[in-house]
Structures are given as structure tokens and as C-alpha cells.
Design a protein around this motif. Structure first.
Motif, PDB file in Angstrom:
ATOM      1  N   GLU B 479       0.877  -1.171   0.101  1.00 35.63           N
ATOM      2  CA  GLU B 479      -0.296  -0.052   0.013  1.00 35.63           C
ATOM      3  C   GLU B 479       1.076   0.846  -0.161  1.00 35.63           C
ATOM      4  N   TRP B 480       0.199   2.318  -0.655  1.00 32.24           N
ATOM      5  CA  TRP B 480       1.134   3.836  -0.863  1.00 32.24           C
ATOM      6  C   TRP B 480       0.396   5.013  -0.023  1.00 32.24           C
ATOM      7  N   ALA B 500       3.284   1.899  -6.371  1.00 31.63           N
ATOM      8  CA  ALA B 500       1.944   2.015  -6.648  1.00 31.63           C
ATOM      9  C   ALA B 500       1.965   1.188  -5.498  1.00 31.63           C
ATOM     10  N   SER B 501       0.038   0.489  -5.059  1.00 38.95           N
ATOM     11  CA  SER B 501      -0.130  -0.404  -4.292  1.00 38.95           C
ATOM     12  C   SER B 501      -0.404  -1.400  -4.996  1.00 38.95           C
ATOM     13  N   ARG B 502       0.295  -3.015  -4.838  1.00 36.84           N
ATOM     14  CA  ARG B 502      -0.405  -3.481  -5.410  1.00 36.84           C
ATOM     15  C   ARG B 502       0.163  -4.625  -4.282  1.00 36.84           C
ATOM     16  N   TYR B 532      -1.513  -4.065  -9.337  1.00 36.08           N
ATOM     17  CA  TYR B 532      -1.270  -2.335  -9.610  1.00 36.08           C
ATOM     18  C   TYR B 532      -3.379  -2.371  -9.159  1.00 36.08           C
ATOM     19  N   LYS B 533      -3.790  -2.506  -8.427  1.00 34.00           N
ATOM     20  CA  LYS B 533      -4.632  -2.628  -8.018  1.00 34.00           C
ATOM     21  C   LYS B 533      -5.528  -0.513  -7.463  1.00 34.00           C
ATOM     22  N   LYS B 534      -4.604  -0.168  -7.644  1.00 35.28           N
ATOM     23  CA  LYS B 534      -4.962   1.568  -7.632  1.00 35.28           C
ATOM     24  C   LYS B 534      -4.537   2.026  -8.548  1.00 35.28           C
ATOM     25  N   SER B 535      -3.849   1.824  -9.294  1.00 38.82           N
ATOM     26  CA  SER B 535      -4.023   2.207 -10.817  1.00 38.82           C
ATOM     27  C   SER B 535      -4.628   2.289 -11.464  1.00 38.82           C
ATOM     28  N   ASP B 536      -5.009   3.174 -12.084  1.00 35.62           N
ATOM     29  CA  ASP B 536      -6.287   2.795 -13.304  1.00 35.62           C
ATOM     30  C   ASP B 536      -5.218   3.803 -14.612  1.00 35.62           C
TER      31      ASP B 536
END
Lengths: 299, 726
Positions: B479-480, B500-502, B532-536
Motif C-alpha cells: 500500500e502507498w 504504487a499499491s500492488r 496494481y489495484k489502485k492504478s487506473d
């Protein structure tokens, strides 16, 4: 204190408590080898070739004598009973039948120092390897370190992906014989990830690529943190051992206005942002710049 | 050449002196063994390329491949190994000592790195006082400057580029290493390691003047690196302690590169940084000289037979204090900032303190149950003095607004614990957990913290001689801290993958069986996935998979056969948004790219004993094909540029390597053998960005390159060698 840290602390305390306050759970170490010693000349009566090759090897030299005067029996244990029983195999330690830990313990009597200092608890040790997985006292096949085969083929017995990677177009000179796995890794154990024989991946890379060490006036953050953010040191089909082809690699972090966010497709095949060195056609000081105007690594 | 002779002379003198010392020992028999390999080689070239010679020499004519001699008398020894005499990839190693007392090793190694045989340039280089100049004929620059418009300028320069001269693009590393180990007593070892390396040559380097004016020049390399390491180690039954100091100095004798702008002879007040026709020169800072030092202490203690406490601590610094160049070489830019031709300060004053701490406990808790737990920390504290700049220049063409130099620091920490349980025969089960973090700072600004928790499990079993099984699995979540706080770009949720969160998963399986005593089979499978779950936007996911098979079979007569196959697939999906002068808010400007690398490698070989102790035949074949492809997508209705992404019509990069080798070895006499052989190597490169590389791409790609091709090659090499062993 966060919940996670609290749990970690409790776990550590629990583990320490087991060690310190429950000594009866600790199995006492095995007693030192019982029995009487026969002497190397007795061994030579039946194992003449082995004793000769042992004497010719590094283990047959003064360095070994300084540490033990028991010769063969240093590793194989007292052999008098074995000799008196006419070579009964049950009367002597069979190295082959020992567990990985027991095999390594034999070698660690002398070799738990230098590069082997951190063997216990290391990745290879904890995965059930022993010294004899890679080394052979009596029958080494490599010129150095009594290895059972030469690097890098020895490492490729388990590390199959890396075996294929060194064949890539962009590679370190391993297949040319100029480098080996052990130039970057210490297979005996280190406290750095991936068994890197330095405090960090970047410090290992700086040993040969010292011009990248800096520090620079303008730092490139992912470069400073970890070279493997962009490079695959085992080999790549992309230039400079990059993980992905430029400009796509750079566009994974940069999508500013105008050109970094532009899509480079077939219509722009000869664009200088895609062709030849792509982004580094202009951003050549990409590892860091010492120029006052080097903010975007153009100078 | 002179340096090689000097080095060889030193080797020879040392060799002679120590040989005399060994032989002077009156007792003990002298054992001398060695090998000499020399012969002749011929090469037939079907397709020429520097790539074949990238890291090696493959000479034609007489070769002196190997000279080894080992002398042993009592406890003293001397080994001298020489390979590839008089070649640019030569290696000379002298090792002597007394067993249990001391060991001295001296290595001299040369490694070429060849980039291209096809480089060409109009520039003429010269060095003056640490500055390297690339000059063009004034006629080129004046003609270009006088042209009516940019198109005419490019056409004029194109004409001149037909006269570009060839330039070698390669560099050579010459490395000398002296390693001395001295053990005055069994527990104590003192060690000195000294390394000196020079690197000289040129390599392709971007030296551009603007978006539409890319120039490539040969970067001049004149590096010297000196490394020294001293340490003392004391080892007893209770453990080992080691303390040491290391120092490294990197010198770049060429700090500055200045080169002519083909478009301009004099600075142009009305120039444009897009077209790069503002300044007459470019000036760039090459890699600065720097130094590093480190004190380190390591200890490994055995409080109990099956317990180890290991620790290490090191304090080091990186220093770099080279003179800073002025903001620009373009005199016109003083109209924007009067101090543009001066430096913001005398020197860089760049420094970093690095502290590394490691602590590990490894113990057997109860029989067959082991604990390994620890902590490590790596703290990179950048102490470079901050610098507030009134502005800076872009490409030496235009003045840009004020900016600050902020030092970047980071600290990595990790806590971990593993439990290993040995059960059944030669089978172990391991569970582990780690919690790691990276804290980042840019100047005074907190750049956030990434925290990752990782769980892993493995099982390793070798229950019988003929079966080995290794299986491991890992799962981690990162988590970032600034995920919902910091926006990299204002109008879309872009994240940088290094922080990035991953979520990460990995699986690794290896199975080896030996159904017969002379037959080994192994198969392995690896898989990894990063989400990278939170990287759109940015890198969104990547994964790889690899499976391989290996076989080795040996016959009773000593012959053996091996074969292998490996398949790898690497995929990455990324998304971005194309913006104009301001950040786009329109999702129709989005685009995505799916990159895929697929690699197949296989090979086989046979070592056949044709006649025992007399004739051997070695045959081998290796093949490796890597295909890089991409799939681009964008929604219709883009506000800038073509409506839809146009996919590449070919693979973005694809390489194939094949090599066939054959060698027949005939032992004429016990000490004399002859080998006759042949090898063929073929390399094919398909790269949409390199295959059609030319020097002059002004009209198509707005660039002047070096034309540094590394084209496909086909080489046939035949050799005969004579081997004398003694």
C-alpha cells in the motif's frame, strides 16, 4: 502503536520466550563423535584412490592440518570400529545418509566464516540444500571451489528461468565467460534480498557501473532506489536490458502534457520519440544529471 | 600494447621469483602440471555485425588460447593462467601462496563492449582540458543557418551527411585486481583487495537540441575506477567477527561535452526550442567523478550449537563535488536571466550518508523446527545542499521558470520471520512472513511510504535419491500512503509502479526425477503476477510464466546427452492519457498498451566417447527466439491526434540466436591432443525502431543519428587446436 506492529512485537516476544524461558524444549546438541580414530593410513589400505585424490586436493594440504589432524575422519567420523569390522559400513558415518543439516555441519566445522558466515538461516539452507548440493570433496568437476560443475551451469540446475535469460540479445557477458553468477550473488547466504553480495542491489551494480553512483544534482528517483525498476540484469530482448521497450517503459511513470503522454503507434514509427533510443535520444542523462539545467535529464 | 607488455612482464617476474622460492624448498617433491592450447582459426562471414563480437574477440589466424601452469611443492603453490593472449578479451591470472598461511591473487582482465561497426558521423572530436568537443565544419552550420526555412535547412544538412566518416563505437574495460589473504593464525584472516579499472572508448549518446532536432554523438568514455577494501576476520567456535573499510573512487577525465549545432553557427535570438535552432552549441555534463567509503562490521555468534545470531552494520558516504557548469552555453538566453552564463554555485556539494543494519536470529526451537527472524534497514540520506534556481534552460534553447534542486532520500526497512519444519525424510515445510516499508523524502516534502506485507510458503522434498520436489508460493500486498492524497497528474488517477499499491503472487515448482541411475529429468514451472489495484493509469498489471524441461542421460561408455526446452511469457498492461498543452479531462484521449514478450529456448548436446581415452566428439545446438509484441487501443473520438491507435504492423522487437558447435578431440598421446572443430552462430534482429536506422533521418524522423546498427549476423568458425598437457 499500530495493530500490525503490536502483533509483530508479540510474535517476537513469544519466540524469544520460547528460547529463553523454556530451555528444556531445546534439544541438547549431539555429543561429539564417540569412538576411536584409525588414521589416514588405515583408510588408504582400502580406499587408496580416494585417499590419494584427497591428499592431492586442497583438503590434503597444510590449511586442513592446521584445523584438524584427523584427515578423513574429520568428516567421516572415527573409523577404527569400521576398520576392525572389516569395512562394515554400519560402523562409520555415511555422509550420504545424513540430513542436509548434518552434511553442512561437517563442512561448517571449518567453513563457517568469510563468504559462508551466513549459511545457517540463509535461503538455500532453509530450502534443504547442503554444501554437498554444489560442492564435492572427492570428485569436483570445476577448477575452483570444488564445485560439482562449473558456473553458471551449476546454478541453472535449479534456476531454469535464468538459464534461458542469459541467451537474450541484451545480456551481461556470462556466456562469454567474463562474468559468473557469484560476481553478484553469494549463494552461501547474505542479509540482502536475492542473495546479493552487497548492502543493496544498487550498490552491487555500482561496483562495475560506478559512473551511475553520483550522487547527482538531479536524481532520478526509481533509478536511485533500485536499478531493477527498469533493468533485468539477467538478460532482456530489449536494448540495455530494459524490462520493457521504450517509450512504453518510461510511459509507465510519465504521462505529462504533450509528448510523454502521447501514444506512439505505427503512424509515428520514425518519430524520434520512438525510433533508435526513443526517450533517451534526448533524455540521455537518464540515470542522473549534474547540470544545473538537467532537471529533465536533457543535459 | 605497451600496457599489456608491462603487465605481462610483471606477471613473468613474479612468476619466476616465486617459482624459485618454491623450488628452493629442499624437502618435498615438486609437482608441475599445466596445459598449453594453441592453434589456428578461420572465419567465414555471411552477414557481418558487431553483435557477434560484442563481448569477445574471435580472431583469425594463429591463436594462443590457453596457457596454464601449476607448481606445487610442499605447502606452497603457484598457478598461472592465461587465456586469449594478445586479444582484447584476454585474461591473465597469477595466484600463489602457502596453504593455511597466505594467498595472493592477481588478475588482469580485459573485456570489450562493441556497440556497432556501422557508426558514422560528421563530427570531429578533440579533447581539451577535460572538455570534449565535437565540431562541425563552419560551412555546414553557416549553410543551415542561412536557409530560408526549417525544411530547406534539413535538406541542406542531409547533403552534408553523405560525407559522414566512420567512427568506432566500442569501449574496453581493463581491470587489474589484487587480492591478498593472510592468516597469521587459524582464527585470524587479514584481507586486502585492490581493484583498478580503466574504461575507454565511445558509445552512442543522445545530444539533442529540441523536439524536432535530435542529434546523436559518440559519448567519449575515459573512466578510471579504484576500489580498496581492507578487512580483518576472527573466527572461533563461538562465532566470527569481521571489521573492514572500503573505499572507491571514480574518475571521469572528461566532465563536459560540447558539440556544434548543425543548424546554427551563431546563437539565434529568435530561435525555437521545438526546432532546436536557437543555440550554436550544446553543452552537457557527463558522469561526474565521485567517491564512496564505508566502514563495516559483521558478526555471527553461536550461543548454542543450533543457534546463530548474525548482525552487520555499515556506515558509508557517497560524495560528488564536481564543478557545476553554467546554466547554458547559449548567450542569447541572458536576455531572460542575466546570470544564465554562470553557475548557480561552484560545485555540486552532493553527498549521501548510507547506513545499513541487519540482525538475524536463526535457531532450532525444538527438534526439526527452526526459526529464522530478523530485521534489516537501509537508509539512504541524501545530504546534497538544496539549490533554488531562478530558472533553467531546456536543450540550451529556451529559458524555463524557477525550480529547486531537492535531494531525494529513502529508507527501506524489513522485519521478517520464517518457521521451517523438517518432517518425513528429507522434507521441509517453510512458512514465512515479512513486513517491509520504504519511506521517501524529496527535500522537505514527504513523498509517502509504501508498506508491504508478504506471506510465503515452500515445501522441499528429496525423499529418495531419484526424486526431488520444490514448491514455493508467495503472496504480498503493498500500500502507498499517499494513494488517495497525492495526485501525480491532476485530471486522471495515474500511479507510478515503483511506489504504487500492488498485490503480488508468485508460484515456483521444480520436479526432478531420476528413473534410472543414468537418466535425469526435470521440469519446472514459474508464475508471477503483479496487480496494481489502485492504478487506473500507469502500469496496471504485469505477469510472467515460465515452464522448462531438462534431460540428461549418460551411457556406460562415458558418453552423455542432454537436452532442454524453456518457454517464457512476460506481459504488461499500461494505460495513459494523451494531453495537449494542458492536462486532458477527456477519457476519449486515453490509450492502453499490452506488451508481450514470448521466448522459446531449446538446445541439445552430446558428448560421445568414440574411442575410450582416445577420441571424443562434442556436438551441441542452442536456439533462442524472443518475440516482443504490442497491442495498442484507444477509444474513438480522441481530441488530439488520429482517432484510433494504429497497431504496429510488425513485432516491436524480435531476436533469434542459434549456435551449432562441433569438436572432435583426438588424444594422440597421453600428453598431446588435437582438436578440430567448427561452430556456426546466427543472430537475427527484427526491431521496428532499429532495423532501418540511418545516419540521416532528418526529413523522416527529424534526427541525425550515428547509424549505429547491430544487424543480424551469420558467422562460421573453423579451428584446429593443439593441446599439450604436462
Amino acid at each position: 502503536m499500530s495493530k500490525r506492529k503490536f502483533l509483530l512485537l508479540i510474535s517476537f516476544f513469544f519466540a524469544s520466550a520460547i528460547l529463553l524461558f523454556f530451555p528444556f524444549l531445546l534439544t541438547p546438541g549431539k555429543a561429539s563423535a564417540q569412538g576411536e580414530y584409525a588414521g589416514i593410513e588405515q583408510c588408504a589400505m582400502c580406499h587408496e584412490d580416494l585417499v590419494k585424490s584427497f591428499k592431492d586436493s586442497i583438503h590434503g594440504k597444510k590449511g586442513f592440518e592446521l584445523r584438524s589432524d584427523k584427515a578423513c575422519e574429520t568428516c567421516h567420523g572415527p573409523a577404527l570400529a569400521h576398520v576392525e569390522a572389516g569395512g562394515d559400513k554400519t560402523k562409520i558415518k555415511s555422509v550420504k545418509a545424513l540430513s542436509s543439516e548434518e552434511k553442512s555441519d561437517i563442512c561448517l566445522q571449518c567453513h563457517e566464516r568469510g563468504r559462508q558466515m551466513l549459511w545457517n538461516g540463509g535461503v538455500h539452507e532453509s530450502r534443504g540444500l547442503s554444501c554437498l548440493t554444489c560442492h564435492s570433496v572427492h570428485n569436483p568437476k570445476a577448477e575452483k571451489s570444488q564445485l560439482i560443475s562449473k558456473e553458471p551451469e551449476l546454478c541453472f540446475n535449479c534456476h531454469k528461468k535464468n538459464k534461458a535469460q542469459i541467451l537474450r540479445a541484451s545480456h551481461h557477458p556470462i556466456r562469454e565467460g567474463k562474468m559468473n553468477c557469484s560476481d553478484c550473488h553469494n549463494p552461501h547466504g547474505t542479509q540482502t534480498e536475492k542473495l546479493i553480495s552487497a548492502n543493496s542491489i544498487t550498490e552491487k551494480c555500482y561496483e562495475c557501473h560506478t559512473e551511475k553512483r553520483g550522487p547527482f544534482l538531479w536524481e532520478h528517483v526509481p533509478v536511485r532506489e533500485d536499478c531493477s525498476n527498469c533493468h533485468d540484469p539477467h538478460g532482456s530482448n530489449h536494448q540495455k536490458m530494459l524490462n520493457a521497450k521504450m517509450p512504453f517503459l518510461c510511459q509507465r511513470c510519465h504521462s505529462d502534457t504533450r509528448h510523454p503522454g502521447t501514444i506512439y503507434d505505427q503512424t509515428q514509427i520514425v518519430s524520434n520519440r520512438l525510433f533508435n533510443r526513443s526517450c533517451t535520444n534526448c533524455h540521455s542523462t537518464i540515470h542522473g544529471s549534474n547540470h544545473p539545467s538537467g532537471k529533465t535529464f536533457l543535459r | 600494447m605497451r600496457k599489456t607488455i608491462s603487465i605481462l612482464s610483471i606477471f613473468l617476474m613474479t612468476f619466476v621469483l616465486f617459482t624459485i622460492a618454491i623450488l628452493a624448498e629442499e624437502k618435498d617433491e615438486t609437482k608441475v602440471t599445466g596445459k598449453i592450447v594453441s592453434g589456428a582459426q578461420d572465419i567465414k562471414v555471411d552477414a557481418k555485425s558487431s553483435k557477434f563480437f560484442e563481448y569477445r574477440d574471435v580472431p583469425m589466424g594463429f591463436t594462443f588460447g590457453v596457457f596454464n601452469v601449476s607448481i606445487e611443492k610442499g605447502n606452497r603453490y603457484l598457478n598461472f593462467n592465461l587465456s586469449n593472449l594478445r586479444q582484447k578479451d584476454g585474461r591473465y591470472n597469477l595466484n600463489f601462496g602457502e596453504y593455511g598461511k597466505f594467498d595472493v591473487n592477481f588478475l588482469w582482465d580485459k573485456t570489450p563492449h562493441r556497440f556497432s561497426f556501422d557508426g558514422k558521423t560528421l563530427y570531429v572530436g578533440r579533447e581539451e582540458g577535460g572538455v570534449y568537443f565535437y565540431n562541425l565544419s563552419d560551412q555546414v552550420q553557416l549553410s543551415a543557418q542561412s536557409a530560408q526555412n526549417i525544411t530547406e535547412t534539413r535538406k541542406l544538412i542531409s547533403n552534408f551527411l553523405t560525407g559522414a566518416h566512420e567512427i568506432g563505437l566500442e569501449l574496453i574495460r581493463n581491470k587489474g585486481v589484487l587480492d591478498i589473504k593472510f592468516s597469521p593464525s587459524v582464527p585470524l584472516t587479514l584481507r586486502v583487495n585492490a581493484k583498478r579499472e580503466t574504461r575507454n572508448g565511445t558509445r552512442p549518446f543522445g545530444a539533442s537540441f529540441g523536439f524536432n532536432h535530435v542529434v546523436e554523438v559518440p559519448e567519449p568514455i575515459d573512466y578510471k575506477t579504484t576500489n580498496l577494501d581492507f578487512n580483518a576476520e576472527y573466527s572461533k567456535k563461538w562465532g566470527t567477527i569481521l571489521a573492514g573499510f572500503s573505499y572507491s573512487n571514480f574518475e571521469n577525465n572528461l566532465q563536459t561535452l560540447v558539440w556544434d549545432n548543425p543548424f546554427r553557427l551563431t546563437d539565434n535570438p529568435a530561435g525555437s526550442y521545438i526546432n532546436g535552432d536557437s543555440s550554436a552549441f550544446g553543452r552537457l555534463a557527463l558522469s561526474p567523478s565521485n567517491s564512496a567509503n564505508q566502514f563495516y562490521f559483521k558478526g555471527s555468534f553461536k550461543p548454542l550449537k543450533n543457534t546463530r545470531i548474525n548482525g552487520s552494520i555499515s556506515f558509508g558516504t557517497f560524495n560528488q563535488d564536481e564543478k557545476l557548469l553554467p546554466y547554458t552555453i547559449n548567450t542569447v538566453l541572458t536576455t531572460y536571466y542575466s546570470g544564465a552564463l554562470s553557475s548557480p554555485r561552484d560545485t555540486a556539494k552532493a553527498k549521501a550518508d548510507i547506513t545499513s543494519i541487519d540482525l538475524t536470529l536463526n535457531t532450532r526451537i525444538i527438534k526439526n523446527l527452526y526459526l529464522n527472524a530478523g530485521f534489516n534497514s537501509y537508509d539512504f540520506k541524501n545530504k546534497t545542499e538544496e539549490l533554488n534556481l531562478p530558472g533553467y534552460t531546456r536543450f540550451d534553447q529556451a529559458w524555463e521558470p524557477a525550480v529547486s534542486v531537492e535531494p531525494y532520500s529513502f529508507k527501506r526497512s524489513k522485519y521478517y520471520g520464517d518457521l521451517t519444519f523438517n518432517f518425513l525424510k528429507s522434507t521441509s515445510l517453510k512458512f514465512g512472513f515479512s513486513s517491509s516499508s520504504i519511506e521517501r523524502e524529496l527535500g522537505e516534502e514527504d513523498e509517502g511510504k509504501t508498506e508491504e506485507t508478504l506471506y510465503h510458503a515452500s515445501i522441499d522434498s528429496n525423499p529418495t535419491d531419484w526424486l526431488l520436489l520444490r514448491l514455493s508460493y508467495l503472496n504480498s500486498s503493498r500500500e502507498w500512503s499517499l494513494d488517495d492524497v497525492k495526485k501525480i497528474y491532476p485530471t486522471f488517477n495515474f500511479k507510478r509502479y515503483h511506489e504504487a499499491s500492488r498485490d503480488r503472487e508468485g508460484l515456483n515448482l521444480l520436479v526432478s526425477i531420476s528413473p534410472l541411475s543414468n537418466l535425469d529429468l526435470s521440469a519446472s514451472y514459474m508464475q508471477g503476477k503483479d496487480d496494481y489495484k489502485k492504478s487506473d493509469y500507469g502500469l496496471r498489471n504485469q505477469d510472467f510464466s515460465n515452464y522448462s524441461f531438462d534431460l540428461s542421460y549418460s551411457l556406460k561408455n562415458g558418453s552423455s546427452f542432454y537436452a532442454f526446452y524453456s518457454n517464457e511469457v512476460y506481459k504488461g498492461n499500461q494505460r495513459s492519457r494523451q494531453s495537449g498543452a494542458t492536462y486532458s479531462t477527456d477519457p476519449r484521449d486515453d490509450w492502453s498498451a499490452e506488451l508481450k514478450d514470448k521466448i522459446d529456448s531449446y538446445g541439445a548436446g552430446i558428448n560421445a566417447v568414440v574411442k575410450k581415452d582416445k577420441i571424443n566428439l562434442d556436438l551441441s545446438y542452442i536456439y533462442s527466439k524472443a518475440d516482443g509484441t504490442s497491442f495498442l487501443e484507444s477509444p474513438p473520438g480522441r481530441t488530439a491526434g488520429p482517432d484510433l491507435a494504429v497497431n504496429f504492423t510488425k513485432k516491436i522487437d524480435a531476436t533469434t540466436l542459434q549456435s551449432i558447435r562441433a569438436k572432435l578431440l583426438w588424444k594422440i598421446q597421453p600428453r598431446v591432443a588435437m582438436a578440430i572443430g567448427y561452430w556456426y552462430e546466427q543472430y537475427d534482429l527484427e526491431d521496428i525502431t532499429r532495423n532501418d536506422l540511418k545516419v540521416d533521418m532528418l526529413l523522416t524522423g527529424m534526427a541525425i543519428y550515428l547509424g549505429a546498427l547491430e544487424p543480424s549476423y551469420k558467422y562460421h568458425v573453423g579451428f584446429v587446436k593443439f593441446i599439450y598437457s604436462f
